[in-house]
Scaffold this motif. Structure first.
Motif, PDB file in Angstrom:
ATOM      1  N   LYS A  22       0.832  -1.220   0.000  1.00  0.00           N
ATOM      2  CA  LYS A  22       0.000   0.000   0.000  1.00  0.00           C
ATOM      3  C   LYS A  22       0.857   1.256   0.000  1.00  0.00           C
ATOM      4  O   LYS A  22       0.604   2.201  -0.735  1.00  0.00           O
ATOM      5  N   THR A  24       3.923   1.547  -1.042  1.00  0.00           N
ATOM      6  CA  THR A  24       4.617   1.652  -2.327  1.00  0.00           C
ATOM      7  C   THR A  24       3.692   2.217  -3.397  1.00  0.00           C
ATOM      8  O   THR A  24       4.078   3.073  -4.212  1.00  0.00           O
ATOM      9  N   ALA A  25       2.452   1.786  -3.368  1.00  0.00           N
ATOM     10  CA  ALA A  25       1.481   2.284  -4.370  1.00  0.00           C
ATOM     11  C   ALA A  25       1.227   3.767  -4.186  1.00  0.00           C
ATOM     12  O   ALA A  25       1.106   4.527  -5.155  1.00  0.00           O
ATOM     13  N   GLU A  26       1.158   4.233  -2.922  1.00  0.00           N
ATOM     14  CA  GLU A  26       0.935   5.656  -2.657  1.00  0.00           C
ATOM     15  C   GLU A  26       2.122   6.483  -3.152  1.00  0.00           C
ATOM     16  O   GLU A  26       1.947   7.548  -3.746  1.00  0.00           O
ATOM     17  N   ARG A  27       3.315   5.982  -2.900  1.00  0.00           N
ATOM     18  CA  ARG A  27       4.513   6.697  -3.360  1.00  0.00           C
ATOM     19  C   ARG A  27       4.538   6.794  -4.889  1.00  0.00           C
ATOM     20  O   ARG A  27       4.875   7.839  -5.457  1.00  0.00           O
ATOM     21  N   VAL A  28       4.196   5.720  -5.519  1.00  0.00           N
ATOM     22  CA  VAL A  28       4.181   5.720  -6.994  1.00  0.00           C
ATOM     23  C   VAL A  28       3.164   6.729  -7.508  1.00  0.00           C
ATOM     24  O   VAL A  28       3.406   7.489  -8.449  1.00  0.00           O
ATOM     25  N   ALA A  29       2.006   6.760  -6.821  1.00  0.00           N
ATOM     26  CA  ALA A  29       0.955   7.685  -7.240  1.00  0.00           C
ATOM     27  C   ALA A  29       1.417   9.135  -7.093  1.00  0.00           C
ATOM     28  O   ALA A  29       1.171   9.990  -7.951  1.00  0.00           O
ATOM     29  N   VAL A  30       2.102   9.426  -5.973  1.00  0.00           N
ATOM     30  CA  VAL A  30       2.613  10.785  -5.736  1.00  0.00           C
ATOM     31  C   VAL A  30       3.624  11.179  -6.796  1.00  0.00           C
ATOM     32  O   VAL A  30       3.612  12.285  -7.344  1.00  0.00           O
ATOM     33  N   VAL A  32       3.910   9.970  -9.778  1.00  0.00           N
ATOM     34  CA  VAL A  32       3.220  10.145 -11.058  1.00  0.00           C
ATOM     35  C   VAL A  32       2.542  11.505 -11.122  1.00  0.00           C
ATOM     36  O   VAL A  32       2.595  12.212 -12.130  1.00  0.00           O
ATOM     37  N   LEU A  33       1.887  11.870 -10.004  1.00  0.00           N
ATOM     38  CA  LEU A  33       1.208  13.162  -9.967  1.00  0.00           C
ATOM     39  C   LEU A  33       2.197  14.324 -10.103  1.00  0.00           C
ATOM     40  O   LEU A  33       1.947  15.305 -10.815  1.00  0.00           O
TER      41      LEU A  33
END
Length: 237
Positions: A22, A24-30, A32-33
């Motif tokens: 979870k 890791t997914a949040e970091r990736v999303a940040v 990307v944003l």
């Protein structure tokens, strides 16, 4: 027989793994944003510069076009309707025996009269004893007199007197002398009383050896002198 019991560590390991995924997914999303924001900002900045440059180009082209239109219109107007020339002013002329300077005529006498007699003779000839109103006029008279004077005391009456009130100099038309425009010789006026008890109440001009414009001298009004008469030039026909 050994008992098969579920391992107590399995659920915790699964929870930890799930939690890590979870994060890791949040970091990736940040990331990307942020990357998208940077890309969007860069694109917007680029478009802004393009728009600004395009706008400035349009402004420059518009200014050049207006200038060209104005120039063309002026050229067309000049061809169609040239500027009118000012009407020629009538030429002035002086009668024989009088010398001209601009719009004025001057008479330099050869006979000698008292100041009052000279004043009356100028009136009879349609003029007046000269009234000097500028340096240019004084200069003209001075240079003209240089050719007419044959000796030091060969001087000419002008229309200036203080015979009414001592020290108050008036022209023959009654106007007071402009104190900022005078051409008195050195030490003049001195109102000497040697030749007349009334002093020297009239003005003559002329000095062969003197340079500059300081050519005025007071003199007894009863002394015979030559004269300078003045009147306006007649309209030529």
């Amino acid at each position: 027989m050994l008992n098969s019991e579920p391992s107590a560590e399995l659920p915790g390991s699964q929870q930890q793994a799930a939690g890590g995924s979870k994060v890791t997914a949040e970091r990736v999303a940040v990331v990307v944003l942020l990357a998208a924001a940077v890309i969007a900002f860069g694109y917007t900045r680029h478009k802004y510069h393009q728009t600004t440059e395009h706008l400035q180009k349009l402004i420059d082209e518009n200014a050049a076009m207006r200038k060209n239109i104005t120039k063309t219109r002026c050229e067309v107007m000049t061809v169609q309707k040239p500027c009118p020339q000012p009407p020629a002013e009538p030429c002035g002329k002086c009668q024989e025996g009088w010398e001209q300077n601009g719009p004025q005529c001057y008479y330099f006498s050869t006979d000698q009269l008292t100041w009052e007699q000279a004043r009356e003779r100028c009136r009879r000839d349609g003029g007046a004893l000269v009234k000097i109103e500028s340096e240019d006029e004084q200069s003209f008279l001075m240079h003209t007199l240089r050719d007419k004077m044959v000796e030091k005391e060969d001087r000419f009456w002008i229309g200036l007197t203080d015979s009414v009130t001592e020290g108050t100099w008036l022209w023959t038309d009654g106007t007071p002398l402009n104190k900022s425009l005078t051409f008195w010789g050195k030490g003049q006026p001195d109102n000497l009383k040697g030749e007349n008890a009334d002093g020297q109440d009239c003005v003559r001009m002329g000095e062969i050896s003197r340079s500059g414009l300081k050519w005025w001298f007071d003199k007894s009004c009863t002394a015979p002198q030559k004269r300078i008469c003045e009147k306006s030039a007649e309209t030529g026909r």
